[in-house]
Write a protein that holds these residues in place. Structure first.
Motif, PDB file in Angstrom:
ATOM      1  N   ARG A   4     -30.702  -4.105  83.239  1.00  0.00           N
ATOM      2  CA  ARG A   4     -29.462  -4.385  82.652  1.00  0.00           C
ATOM      3  C   ARG A   4     -28.229  -3.068  82.486  1.00  0.00           C
ATOM      4  NH1 ARG A   4     -33.415  -6.646  82.196  1.00  0.00           N
ATOM      5  NH2 ARG A   4     -33.907  -8.681  81.462  1.00  0.00           N
ATOM      6  N   VAL A   5     -29.166  -1.240  82.186  1.00  0.00           N
ATOM      7  CA  VAL A   5     -27.658  -1.108  82.283  1.00  0.00           C
ATOM      8  C   VAL A   5     -26.887  -0.900  82.978  1.00  0.00           C
ATOM      9  CG1 VAL A   5     -27.803   1.798  81.983  1.00  0.00           C
ATOM     10  CG2 VAL A   5     -29.623   0.600  80.566  1.00  0.00           C
ATOM     11  N   VAL A   6     -27.581  -0.972  83.955  1.00  0.00           N
ATOM     12  CA  VAL A   6     -26.450  -0.678  85.151  1.00  0.00           C
ATOM     13  C   VAL A   6     -25.774  -2.165  85.102  1.00  0.00           C
ATOM     14  CG1 VAL A   6     -26.818  -0.413  88.123  1.00  0.00           C
ATOM     15  CG2 VAL A   6     -28.079   1.061  86.734  1.00  0.00           C
ATOM     16  N   GLY A   7     -26.586  -3.127  85.436  1.00  0.00           N
ATOM     17  CA  GLY A   7     -25.998  -4.428  85.338  1.00  0.00           C
ATOM     18  C   GLY A   7     -24.787  -3.989  84.111  1.00  0.00           C
ATOM     19  N   GLY A   8     -24.933  -4.015  83.041  1.00  0.00           N
ATOM     20  CA  GLY A   8     -23.714  -3.699  82.551  1.00  0.00           C
ATOM     21  C   GLY A   8     -22.952  -3.142  82.703  1.00  0.00           C
ATOM     22  N   VAL A   9     -22.908  -2.017  83.646  1.00  0.00           N
ATOM     23  CA  VAL A   9     -21.656  -0.653  83.925  1.00  0.00           C
ATOM     24  C   VAL A   9     -20.888  -2.077  84.697  1.00  0.00           C
ATOM     25  CG1 VAL A   9     -21.057   0.940  85.392  1.00  0.00           C
ATOM     26  CG2 VAL A   9     -23.341   1.354  83.269  1.00  0.00           C
ATOM     27  N   VAL A  10     -21.604  -2.154  85.984  1.00  0.00           N
ATOM     28  CA  VAL A  10     -21.636  -3.561  87.190  1.00  0.00           C
ATOM     29  C   VAL A  10     -20.407  -4.928  86.583  1.00  0.00           C
ATOM     30  CG1 VAL A  10     -21.636  -4.985  88.672  1.00  0.00           C
ATOM     31  CG2 VAL A  10     -23.277  -2.480  88.834  1.00  0.00           C
TER      32      VAL A  10
ATOM     33  N   THR B  85     -19.453  -4.449  83.005  1.00  0.00           N
ATOM     34  CA  THR B  85     -17.922  -4.327  82.714  1.00  0.00           C
ATOM     35  C   THR B  85     -16.748  -3.773  83.872  1.00  0.00           C
ATOM     36  OG1 THR B  85     -18.925  -3.575  80.852  1.00  0.00           O
ATOM     37  CG2 THR B  85     -16.806  -2.841  81.079  1.00  0.00           C
ATOM     38  N   TYR B  86     -16.994  -3.508  85.051  1.00  0.00           N
ATOM     39  CA  TYR B  86     -16.558  -2.738  85.781  1.00  0.00           C
ATOM     40  C   TYR B  86     -15.797  -4.107  86.421  1.00  0.00           C
ATOM     41  CZ  TYR B  86     -14.573  -0.912  90.227  1.00  0.00           C
ATOM     42  OH  TYR B  86     -14.319  -0.498  91.182  1.00  0.00           O
ATOM     43  N   LEU B  87     -16.193  -5.113  86.481  1.00  0.00           N
ATOM     44  CA  LEU B  87     -15.888  -6.309  87.569  1.00  0.00           C
ATOM     45  C   LEU B  87     -14.700  -6.902  86.351  1.00  0.00           C
ATOM     46  CD1 LEU B  87     -18.681  -7.513  89.540  1.00  0.00           C
ATOM     47  CD2 LEU B  87     -16.364  -6.328  90.339  1.00  0.00           C
ATOM     48  N   SER B  88     -15.136  -7.344  85.613  1.00  0.00           N
ATOM     49  CA  SER B  88     -14.881  -8.293  84.247  1.00  0.00           C
ATOM     50  C   SER B  88     -13.776  -7.618  82.817  1.00  0.00           C
ATOM     51  CB  SER B  88     -15.443  -9.070  84.100  1.00  0.00           C
ATOM     52  OG  SER B  88     -16.071  -8.524  83.316  1.00  0.00           O
ATOM     53  N   GLY B  89     -13.781  -6.291  83.026  1.00  0.00           N
ATOM     54  CA  GLY B  89     -12.704  -5.635  81.737  1.00  0.00           C
ATOM     55  C   GLY B  89     -14.001  -5.664  80.928  1.00  0.00           C
ATOM     56  N   ASN B  90     -13.610  -4.674  79.752  1.00  0.00           N
ATOM     57  CA  ASN B  90     -13.557  -4.877  78.611  1.00  0.00           C
ATOM     58  C   ASN B  90     -13.315  -6.014  77.514  1.00  0.00           C
ATOM     59  OD1 ASN B  90     -15.032  -2.253  79.318  1.00  0.00           O
ATOM     60  ND2 ASN B  90     -13.257  -1.156  78.194  1.00  0.00           N
ATOM     61  N   ARG B  91     -14.817  -6.025  77.305  1.00  0.00           N
ATOM     62  CA  ARG B  91     -14.664  -7.777  76.412  1.00  0.00           C
ATOM     63  C   ARG B  91     -14.305  -7.180  75.007  1.00  0.00           C
ATOM     64  NH1 ARG B  91     -18.418  -9.177  80.357  1.00  0.00           N
ATOM     65  NH2 ARG B  91     -17.635 -11.162  81.276  1.00  0.00           N
ATOM     66  N   GLU B  92     -13.271  -8.045  74.361  1.00  0.00           N
ATOM     67  CA  GLU B  92     -13.556  -7.924  73.322  1.00  0.00           C
ATOM     68  C   GLU B  92     -14.873  -7.844  72.170  1.00  0.00           C
ATOM     69  OE1 GLU B  92      -9.502  -9.104  71.566  1.00  0.00           O
ATOM     70  OE2 GLU B  92      -8.302  -7.971  73.095  1.00  0.00           O
ATOM     71  N   ASP B  93     -14.903  -9.388  72.566  1.00  0.00           N
ATOM     72  CA  ASP B  93     -16.144  -9.523  71.619  1.00  0.00           C
ATOM     73  C   ASP B  93     -17.454  -9.307  72.109  1.00  0.00           C
ATOM     74  OD1 ASP B  93     -16.599 -10.759  73.940  1.00  0.00           O
ATOM     75  OD2 ASP B  93     -16.270 -12.418  73.385  1.00  0.00           O
ATOM     76  N   GLY B  94     -17.832  -8.023  73.017  1.00  0.00           N
ATOM     77  CA  GLY B  94     -18.374  -7.604  73.824  1.00  0.00           C
ATOM     78  C   GLY B  94     -20.065  -8.330  74.245  1.00  0.00           C
ATOM     79  N   ARG B  95     -19.204  -9.100  74.539  1.00  0.00           N
ATOM     80  CA  ARG B  95     -20.587 -10.769  75.008  1.00  0.00           C
ATOM     81  C   ARG B  95     -20.705 -10.285  76.408  1.00  0.00           C
ATOM     82  NH1 ARG B  95     -19.453 -16.015  71.399  1.00  0.00           N
ATOM     83  NH2 ARG B  95     -20.120 -15.181  69.456  1.00  0.00           N
ATOM     84  N   ARG B  96     -21.507 -10.592  76.888  1.00  0.00           N
ATOM     85  CA  ARG B  96     -22.011 -10.860  78.757  1.00  0.00           C
ATOM     86  C   ARG B  96     -22.041 -12.559  78.995  1.00  0.00           C
ATOM     87  NH1 ARG B  96     -20.956  -5.464  80.410  1.00  0.00           N
ATOM     88  NH2 ARG B  96     -21.868  -4.055  79.146  1.00  0.00           N
TER      89      ARG B  96
END
Length: 293
Positions: free
Chosen positions: A169-175, A177-188
């Protein structure tokens, strides 16, 4: 052997996927690290500890092992008395002793703790091993119980499962974020959960390699323990007999790792074997350092 490895991996993957679904429904992800660690530990250790507590029941059910409550033959009486003597020498409670129907030479031990264990032997072992060889096999299994191998394996698997859940989950979150950019709502999004599932499979493979490495190490220790309880030459003779009659194990996947018979494999497959090759185990016992593994 490979089908059993595949079943083992798929079982662990199913646990991890279930953990991912529940954690997603609860809104737990890498952003809330405290909640992630707690939930990962619950799922990581939960399955392992439940399996440990049910290990005797499941082993009996899976193999059809019949516990010897009142010995009816000389062989059954010898089995019970030999295990009793070895258990006393090893400083553990008397395990249940059982026989299961299986053509191969094999035996296993399981149970939730040192004083509440099960030692079972196959009919093939009783038919194809001498009494001295069978005594060494029983010593090997009693040593597994005395060493606390069942508990240690369950705890190790719990730690590894927790590590896989968190790291994926930690690595998945980093990947993500990198692929889709930072979301303002923080949702995945769905991509994040797909990435996590792939990472759980990859990290799960490495975790299995670690668990199987430990399993192979404990076999050397149990061989040394069997040599102390029954005699080194008897233990060597028992392993040599196994190597001459070695075939595909008929033990169910959930208890195969606790059997005495080793697996065979080449290349990467060797990394997923629960037992070292028999020639290596025989060589270890013959060496001067066999009692220190």
């Amino acid at each position: 052997m490979f089908s059993r490895i595949a079943l083992f991996l798929l079982t662990n993957l199913a646990v991890l996927v279930l953990a991912g679904i529940v954690m997603s429904l609860l809104g737990v992800n890498s952003a809330s690290m405290g909640g992630l660690l707690v939930m990962a530990a619950i799922f990581g250790f939960g399955g392992s500890l439940i399996s440990l507590l049910l290990s005797k029941f499941m082993a009996k059910r899976a193999t059809g092992a019949q516990v010897i409550t009142e010995p009816r033959t000389l062989t059954e009486r010898w089995l019970v008395e030999t295990v009793r003597r070895q258990a006393q020498a090893a400083g553990i409670g008397m395990p249940e002793v059982a026989i299961y129907d299986g053509p191969e030479i094999n035996a296993f031990a399981t149970g939730a703790n040192r004083n509440n264990a099960l030692v079972a032997v196959s009919t093939g072992l009783l038919q194809n091993m001498s009494q001295e060889e069978a005594e060494a096999v029983l010593g090997h299994e009693v040593s597994h119980v005395a060493n606390g191998d069942m508990v240690t394996m369950a705890l190790l698997q719990g730690v590894l499962n927790t590590f896989v859940i968190v790291l994926a989950r930690v690595v998945g979150g980093v990947v993500d974020t990198y692929l889709s950019g930072n979301r303002e709502d923080g949702r995945r999004g769905l991509a994040y959960f797909a990435i996590v599932m792939v990472l759980e499979l990859i990290f799960g493979l490495f975790a299995t390699m670690i668990a199987m490495w430990f399993s192979r190490r404990r076999e050397f220790r149990a061989d040394a323990g069997g040599a102390q309880l029954a005699g080194r030459q008897k233990m060597i003779a028992a392993l040599e007999r196994l190597s001459l009659n070695h075939g595909q194990s008929t033990l169910p996947a959930q208890v195969e790792a606790f059997g005495i018979a080793g697996g065979m494999g080449q290349g990467l497959r060797k990394l997923f074997l629960s037992h070292p090759p028999l020639p290596e185990r025989i060589a270890a016992l013959k060496s001067a350092n066999a009692t220190v593994v």
